[in-house]
Design a protein around this motif. Sequence first.
Motif, PDB file in Angstrom:
ATOM      1  N   ALA A  15       0.817  -1.214   0.000  1.00  0.00           N
ATOM      2  CA  ALA A  15       0.000   0.000   0.000  1.00  0.00           C
ATOM      3  C   ALA A  15       0.851   1.265   0.000  1.00  0.00           C
ATOM      4  N   THR A  16       2.037   1.204   0.581  1.00  0.00           N
ATOM      5  CA  THR A  16       2.874   2.406   0.711  1.00  0.00           C
ATOM      6  C   THR A  16       3.191   3.036  -0.641  1.00  0.00           C
ATOM      7  N   ALA A  17       3.671   2.230  -1.579  1.00  0.00           N
ATOM      8  CA  ALA A  17       4.026   2.761  -2.901  1.00  0.00           C
ATOM      9  C   ALA A  17       2.787   3.272  -3.627  1.00  0.00           C
ATOM     10  N   MET A  18       1.691   2.512  -3.586  1.00  0.00           N
ATOM     11  CA  MET A  18       0.481   2.935  -4.287  1.00  0.00           C
ATOM     12  C   MET A  18      -0.073   4.216  -3.703  1.00  0.00           C
ATOM     13  N   GLN A  19      -0.063   4.339  -2.382  1.00  0.00           N
ATOM     14  CA  GLN A  19      -0.576   5.548  -1.743  1.00  0.00           C
ATOM     15  C   GLN A  19       0.291   6.756  -2.056  1.00  0.00           C
ATOM     16  N   MET A  20       1.591   6.558  -2.102  1.00  0.00           N
ATOM     17  CA  MET A  20       2.502   7.658  -2.423  1.00  0.00           C
ATOM     18  C   MET A  20       2.234   8.179  -3.836  1.00  0.00           C
ATOM     19  N   VAL A  21       2.081   7.272  -4.787  1.00  0.00           N
ATOM     20  CA  VAL A  21       1.820   7.675  -6.168  1.00  0.00           C
ATOM     21  C   VAL A  21       0.456   8.330  -6.285  1.00  0.00           C
ATOM     22  N   ALA A  22      -0.549   7.755  -5.641  1.00  0.00           N
ATOM     23  CA  ALA A  22      -1.900   8.325  -5.692  1.00  0.00           C
ATOM     24  C   ALA A  22      -1.916   9.739  -5.118  1.00  0.00           C
ATOM     25  N   ALA A  23      -1.215   9.933  -4.010  1.00  0.00           N
ATOM     26  CA  ALA A  23      -1.165  11.255  -3.402  1.00  0.00           C
ATOM     27  C   ALA A  23      -0.480  12.254  -4.325  1.00  0.00           C
TER      28      ALA A  23
END
Length: 419
Positions: A150-158
Amino acid sequence: MKMEIERAVVINLDRDSQRLERFYQALPADWPFPRPERFSAFDGSRLPCPPWWVAGDAAWGCFRSHQCVIEQAISDGAQSLLVMEDDAFCHAEFSTLFKAFERELPIDWQWVYLGGQHIQREQGLPIRISEPVYRPFNAHRSHAYAFRGATAMQMVAAHLHDRDAWGEKHHVDHRFGELHAEFDGGLYCPDRWLIGQEAGFSNIKQKHLDANFFPDARSFYDLRIDHPVIAVVGSSHRQRMIVAAILHRLGISFGTARPPEAIAEAPESYCAPGFDSVCDHLVTGQSWNLVNDQAFRVAHLRMWADRRLKAAKNEMPIGATHRKLALLYKDVQAAWPQTTFIAIAGDDERIGIEAVHDRSVDSAINELASGAKVHCIKKVDFDAPEQLVERLAAMVGVEFKPADVATAKQLAISLCRNA
């Protein structure tokens, strides 16, 4: 490490059913991931763009499609995600290459590009982790990438939501690329791209594109230049340009430009298009510091020479000159093993920081001369232009046509008179 993917998605417009069918048919029989689920792409021709978006309707539809695929995976609690576009197609040796990549993939992987294009190469090149695994500096294109955790996906989404952090004219893959240099997690790509982009009509560019695999990470380091190169070094711009123009007229290709009739007409590195940019990227700042590591600098010198050789299209040596080139002599020797150095004596005319730069050039030439053969040209040699041509021809060691020698002498007389 095994690259396990929980969810795979292919982005496809409703009107492009044939592309989707071709996509599925082209998947290898031993495809290692789940069969990609179709995501109905946002149609930019129907979806209103916000007033601040200026990259075009199709690009907006593409941006929103990738954004929603990532956000949906986060919302569903998916632990890994593979995103593909419907023009993606696998390398003919996909299975073999992927297995080699997967075996060496570091355990900390969070973001992997299976296909793409390495851009901003003047700032950074992919870094080799192991033979089949590299870390990209900035991977462009969005036709085949994967996330884990989730960390990488959340960073990109943000980041995609933070419009104040990025410009308005770029596409989703540019927005991804902005994060690569500062991403502190496991960002990787294979040494050879595993997935390319199929030929077809591009909705983004509004034209037909050929099938394409962009240059691989390893290609920047694997180039070998087994061809003579004439490197003209020295702090005096005027005299370097005269020597380069004479050699160019003899047949040593310094570029596509014709030698000038008067040296005052010659801008810096006129005779080697793009080479001034290469040197300025490799030697920077007021103190003229060498950037990055030697592998990076050698790779850029090889890439430039490779382009020049393809443009020259003959068996004669190619030439290169720049005021900063002497500082790169160790890299030049590694990049171009068959280099002949011609050094022009300094003129001691400048003051201030320019004088400091001149001393750096002269010091580098002295270091070079202590361990390698360097042909030296002195100021007095320019008082005898015809003999200068004969000396240069002998230094290069090429048997030139008498007619080329004669015209080079005429040019030398003119340039030395007007210098």
